[in-house]
Each structure stands twice: as C-alpha cells, then as structure tokens.
Design a protein around this motif. Structure first.
Motif, short mmCIF file in Angstrom:
data_model
loop_
_atom_site.label_atom_id
_atom_site.label_comp_id
_atom_site.label_asym_id
_atom_site.label_seq_id
_atom_site.Cartn_x
_atom_site.Cartn_y
_atom_site.Cartn_z
N SER A 118 96.24 -4.73 -20.03
CA SER A 118 96.53 -5.83 -20.94
C SER A 118 97.98 -6.24 -20.73
O SER A 118 98.70 -5.58 -20.00
CB SER A 118 96.31 -5.40 -22.40
OG SER A 118 97.23 -4.39 -22.74
N GLY A 119 98.40 -7.31 -21.38
CA GLY A 119 99.79 -7.71 -21.30
C GLY A 119 99.95 -9.21 -21.23
O GLY A 119 98.98 -9.97 -21.28
N GLN A 120 101.22 -9.63 -21.12
CA GLN A 120 101.54 -11.04 -21.05
C GLN A 120 102.60 -11.27 -20.00
O GLN A 120 103.62 -10.58 -19.96
CB GLN A 120 102.04 -11.55 -22.40
CG GLN A 120 102.30 -13.04 -22.40
CD GLN A 120 102.51 -13.60 -23.79
OE1 GLN A 120 102.24 -12.95 -24.77
NE2 GLN A 120 102.98 -14.82 -23.85
N GLU B 60 99.01 -0.98 -27.57
CA GLU B 60 100.27 -1.64 -27.23
C GLU B 60 101.40 -0.67 -27.48
O GLU B 60 101.34 0.17 -28.38
CB GLU B 60 100.45 -2.90 -28.09
CG GLU B 60 99.43 -3.96 -27.78
CD GLU B 60 99.65 -5.24 -28.57
OE1 GLU B 60 100.66 -5.34 -29.31
OE2 GLU B 60 98.81 -6.14 -28.45
N ARG C 231 99.50 2.78 -16.51
CA ARG C 231 99.12 1.39 -16.66
C ARG C 231 98.14 1.21 -17.80
O ARG C 231 97.33 2.08 -18.08
CB ARG C 231 98.56 0.82 -15.36
CG ARG C 231 97.37 1.56 -14.84
CD ARG C 231 97.02 1.10 -13.42
NE ARG C 231 96.08 2.02 -12.82
CZ ARG C 231 94.78 1.96 -12.99
NH1 ARG C 231 94.24 1.02 -13.73
NH2 ARG C 231 93.98 2.84 -12.42
N VAL D 292 103.86 1.26 -18.51
CA VAL D 292 104.62 1.93 -19.56
C VAL D 292 105.24 3.19 -18.96
O VAL D 292 104.55 3.99 -18.33
CB VAL D 292 103.70 2.32 -20.74
CG1 VAL D 292 104.49 3.01 -21.83
CG2 VAL D 292 102.97 1.09 -21.27
N GLU E 272 98.44 -6.36 -16.03
CA GLU E 272 98.50 -5.00 -16.56
C GLU E 272 99.90 -4.74 -17.09
O GLU E 272 100.87 -5.34 -16.63
CB GLU E 272 98.14 -3.97 -15.50
CG GLU E 272 96.70 -4.02 -15.07
CD GLU E 272 96.35 -2.93 -14.08
OE1 GLU E 272 95.27 -2.33 -14.26
OE2 GLU E 272 97.12 -2.67 -13.15
N THR E 273 100.00 -3.83 -18.05
CA THR E 273 101.28 -3.40 -18.58
C THR E 273 101.58 -2.02 -18.03
O THR E 273 100.71 -1.14 -18.03
CB THR E 273 101.27 -3.38 -20.11
OG1 THR E 273 101.05 -4.72 -20.58
CG2 THR E 273 102.58 -2.86 -20.68
N VAL F 12 108.61 -0.85 -20.99
CA VAL F 12 107.30 -1.50 -21.08
C VAL F 12 107.41 -2.82 -20.33
O VAL F 12 108.23 -3.67 -20.70
CB VAL F 12 106.89 -1.76 -22.55
CG1 VAL F 12 105.54 -2.44 -22.61
CG2 VAL F 12 106.89 -0.48 -23.36
N ARG F 13 106.61 -3.00 -19.26
CA ARG F 13 106.65 -4.22 -18.46
C ARG F 13 105.25 -4.65 -18.08
O ARG F 13 104.44 -3.83 -17.66
CB ARG F 13 107.42 -4.00 -17.16
CG ARG F 13 108.87 -3.72 -17.38
CD ARG F 13 109.58 -3.58 -16.07
NE ARG F 13 110.89 -3.00 -16.34
CZ ARG F 13 111.83 -2.90 -15.45
NH1 ARG F 13 111.62 -3.31 -14.23
NH2 ARG F 13 112.99 -2.38 -15.77
N SER F 14 104.99 -5.93 -18.21
CA SER F 14 103.71 -6.49 -17.79
C SER F 14 103.90 -7.19 -16.45
O SER F 14 104.96 -7.76 -16.18
CB SER F 14 103.17 -7.48 -18.81
OG SER F 14 102.86 -6.82 -20.01
N ARG G 285 98.15 -14.43 -20.91
CA ARG G 285 98.00 -13.18 -21.64
C ARG G 285 96.62 -12.61 -21.39
O ARG G 285 95.63 -13.35 -21.40
CB ARG G 285 98.18 -13.41 -23.13
CG ARG G 285 98.10 -12.15 -23.93
CD ARG G 285 98.38 -12.40 -25.38
NE ARG G 285 98.27 -11.14 -26.08
CZ ARG G 285 99.10 -10.71 -26.98
NH1 ARG G 285 100.11 -11.47 -27.32
NH2 ARG G 285 98.94 -9.55 -27.55
#
Length: 158
Positions: A85-87, A100, A82, A63, A60-61, A48-50, A92
């Motif tokens: 959302s994300g940080q 999530e 994708r 996965v 974007e995140t 999982v990477r943003s 954020r």
C-alpha cells in the motif's frame, strides 16, 4: 445488433477482469504466525517510504525498523520490510488489511520472505503488534485496536 452488444459486453468484461484484484487472508493463530515467520523483531520505526514497484504490485511502502530485540532470526541492527500500500504523488494504493506506519511507532513485527527479496509482514496486519508505553506501568503489546486485550511485552516475548 444483438451480436454487437454481446461482443461489447464480453470485451468490457475482459477489460474489467484484467484490473480487478482481491486479497483474501485467513485468520492465523499465534503459533502459526511464529512458525511461518522467519524473523520476529521488537523495534522502533525509523523510516517509512512509498515507491512505485514493478507490476502487478503498483505501489508499496518500505518500512525500516531499528531493532531493539530480535525475538526470532538474525536481522541485524535494522530490518526493512514491504507493505502492499502507499501513496506516490497523486497515486494511492489501498489494500484492506495492510497496516500503516509512522516514524516513531514501537512495534513487534512478524516477517516472511527469503533473501535477497525484501521481507513482507506475515498476514498483513496479523503480523503487527503495537507497543504502548505508559508511565509507571509495564510495556504493553496490542494487536489492532488499542482497546483489545493487552499483553505485557515480557510475557509476549517468551
């Protein structure tokens, strides 16, 4: 004076309208989710990477799921999708309805999109079913809150 006030109000309205966005999703029945998804997989989240993406998306995140079973389509041994959302650092992005994920989650995901684009979930959280394994009982699939109705994975995959 009145003309200046009106001009400031209109200029402020243009600025606010340029940054305000909304997400509207209509509920989809199960058959629609199946039909409109190009790939449906049962698997385990392995990454999982943003990241900051090009405007207007912002963050974007991404996965990655190791495929246990391909229920529709030919995703290969893993699939990356994708989520809007994300940080990243102190920034954020929150999108209501965007699920999530954490590494180790076992999920069934419904994905939309055509190569070469990275696929996205069908209907945000509508395209995610969580798989819960309980000792001595069959694998169960749930959507949303774990207290909601549960479906044995064998029946779900038919």
């Amino acid at each position: 004076m009145r003309l200046t006030s009106i001009a400031c109000f209109l200029a402020g309205g243009v600025f606010v309208s340029a940054v305000a966005t909304a997400t509207v999703l209509l509920p989809a029945d199960f058959q629609t989710a199946v039909t409109e998804s190009g790939v449906i997989v049962h698997g385990r989240v392995v990454d999982v990477r943003s990241a900051v993406t090009a405007p207007p998306h912002g963050i974007e995140t991404f996965v990655t799921v190791a495929v246990v079973d391909a229920l529709k389509g030919n995703p290969g041994s893993s699939v990356t999708f994708r989520v809007p959302s994300g940080q990243v650092g102190r920034y954020r992005r929150v999108v209501v309805g965007a699920p999530e994920f954490v590494e180790g989650d076992e999920v069934v995901v419904f994905l939309r999109g055509q190569a070469p684009a990275i696929p996205a979930l069908f209907g945000l959280s509508q395209g995610v079913y969580r798989v819960a394994r309980q000792t001595g009982t069959p694998t169960i699939v749930t959507r949303g809150d774990a207290a909601r109705g549960r479906i044995p994975l064998e029946m779900f995959a038919r």
